[in-house]
Design a protein around this motif. Structure first.
Motif, mmCIF file in Angstrom:
data_model
loop_
_atom_site.group_PDB
_atom_site.id
_atom_site.type_symbol
_atom_site.label_atom_id
_atom_site.label_comp_id
_atom_site.label_asym_id
_atom_site.label_seq_id
_atom_site.Cartn_x
_atom_site.Cartn_y
_atom_site.Cartn_z
ATOM 1 N N ASN A 1 3.456 0.555 -3.803
ATOM 2 C CA ASN A 1 4.508 1.514 -4.150
ATOM 3 C C ASN A 1 5.005 2.264 -2.915
ATOM 4 O O ASN A 1 4.220 2.832 -2.158
ATOM 5 C CB ASN A 1 3.979 2.545 -5.164
ATOM 6 C CG ASN A 1 3.809 1.957 -6.537
ATOM 7 O OD1 ASN A 1 4.581 1.100 -6.961
ATOM 8 N ND2 ASN A 1 2.786 2.393 -7.255
ATOM 9 N N TYR B 1 -1.765 2.581 -6.963
ATOM 10 C CA TYR B 1 -0.793 2.608 -5.875
ATOM 11 C C TYR B 1 -0.060 1.274 -5.718
ATOM 12 O O TYR B 1 0.720 1.099 -4.790
ATOM 13 C CB TYR B 1 -1.493 2.979 -4.561
ATOM 14 C CG TYR B 1 -2.193 4.322 -4.651
ATOM 15 C CD1 TYR B 1 -1.473 5.507 -4.612
ATOM 16 C CD2 TYR B 1 -3.573 4.387 -4.822
ATOM 17 C CE1 TYR B 1 -2.102 6.726 -4.725
ATOM 18 C CE2 TYR B 1 -4.212 5.617 -4.937
ATOM 19 C CZ TYR B 1 -3.480 6.783 -4.891
ATOM 20 O OH TYR B 1 -4.112 7.997 -5.009
ATOM 21 N N GLN C 1 2.294 -1.567 -7.917
ATOM 22 C CA GLN C 1 3.048 -1.870 -9.132
ATOM 23 C C GLN C 1 2.756 -3.305 -9.551
ATOM 24 O O GLN C 1 2.800 -4.226 -8.736
ATOM 25 C CB GLN C 1 4.547 -1.711 -8.865
ATOM 26 C CG GLN C 1 5.439 -2.073 -10.043
ATOM 27 C CD GLN C 1 6.908 -2.072 -9.677
ATOM 28 O OE1 GLN C 1 7.271 -1.797 -8.530
ATOM 29 N NE2 GLN C 1 7.762 -2.395 -10.626
#
Length: 295
Positions: free
Chosen positions: A125, A233, A235
């Motif tokens: 991310n 952290y 996706q």
């Protein structure tokens, strides 16, 4: 040492032999191929003997992790491009990955190597372009390292209750020897690359009262492929082979047909005839009390 080489070669071939056949694809490789961005981590549900060992150790279906580095022209640093070109002699337009694998070590391979496998994209991310290039730069610097089989065994010992193991059997993951590391495994190599820019995977969070919180980076040697899946952290991006979002309704998926199940498929999946029987039996036995749900 010469006598050991044939033994090591035999064990490597035996461990990397794929014992599970490729079934119908769980994901759409073409959509994944077009979705990928440099520095994405791709998880793979391996089918080899060593993959089965890793799955049992980590209690996860993901046995392998690879780092997508893109095409050669996606790499900003000309020195990194030259290093990749020396390690991979295919087309410059090929989508490339970097991985540490038993039997190969840390190498560059084409993404197409994993067509037909069950894949999942884990995207860091908010990672900036410059930082993504730093991650790739570090990962490329590990090219040529051997695969560390001992680390897999160490990880297995690490999952046993520490107190009951004899001292000589305990994990040595945290014992650092002088000199540069000469071996690594897939997830460790990738975790080190992200640690290089202080990008969190599964950090230790320490609350320090009025001063707030402090993060501590996890030792990359205990990083598992599933940690990228579990990390908040990253996706998670999935592209199922048959995606009902394109049909507006999952009920419009092609469940109905006259396809015949073969071999052991009949033990694991429901034929249209069995589904109809299930529907008839279910409709003929209405639920009259909560206890009916138990049967």
């Amino acid at each position: 040492m010469r006598l050991l080489k044939p033994v090591i070669s035999f064990l490597t071939d035996w461990l990397t032999h794929e014992v599970q056949k490729i079934t119908s694809p769980m994901c759409d490789f073409e959509r994944i191929r077009h979705e990928l961005k440099p520095c994405d981590v791709v998880l793979i549900e391996g089918r080899s003997r060593v993959s089965q060992v890793i799955k049992q150790i980590t209690h996860s279906p993901w046995s392998h992790a690879i780092l997508y580095i893109g095409r050669l022209h996606d790499i900003e640093d000309c020195r990194v491009r030259e290093t990749i070109a020396e390690a991979y002699h295919g087309s410059p337009d090929e989508q490339l990955i970097l991985e540490s694998e038993l039997g190969f070590g840390t190498v560059v391979h084409p993404l197409s190597r994993y067509q037909g496998e069950h894949l999942r994209i884990c995207r860091p991310n908010g990672l900036s372009f410059s930082d993504s290039q730093q991650v790739i730069h570090y990962a490329v610097s590990r090219l040529g390292l051997d695969y560390d089989v001992r680390q897999i065994l160490d990880l297995a010992r690490f999952f046993f209750p520490y107190a009951i193991l004899p001292r000589r059997w305990r994990s040595s993951l945290f014992q650092h020897s002088p000199g540069a590391e000469t071996k690594t495994v897939c997830s460790t190599m990738i975790a080190e690359a992200f640690s290089f820019i202080h990008f969190p995977i599964l950090p230790l969070v320490k609350h320090s009262g009025e001063e707030g919180v402090q993060l501590f980076q996890r030792n990359p040697k205990i990083c598992k492929p599933s940690d990228f899946d579990y990390s908040p952290y990253f996706q998670i991006i999935k592209y199922p082979f048959m995606d009902y979002t394109h049909h507006s309704d999952y009920k419009l998926l092609p469940w109905h047909g006259h396809g015949i199940l073969e071999g052991s498929e009949g033990d694991f999946y429901m034929s249209p005839r069995k589904l109809e029987e299930l529907k008839r039996n279910g409709s003929s036995a209405p639920i009259t009390s909560p206890s009916d749900l138990k049967h």
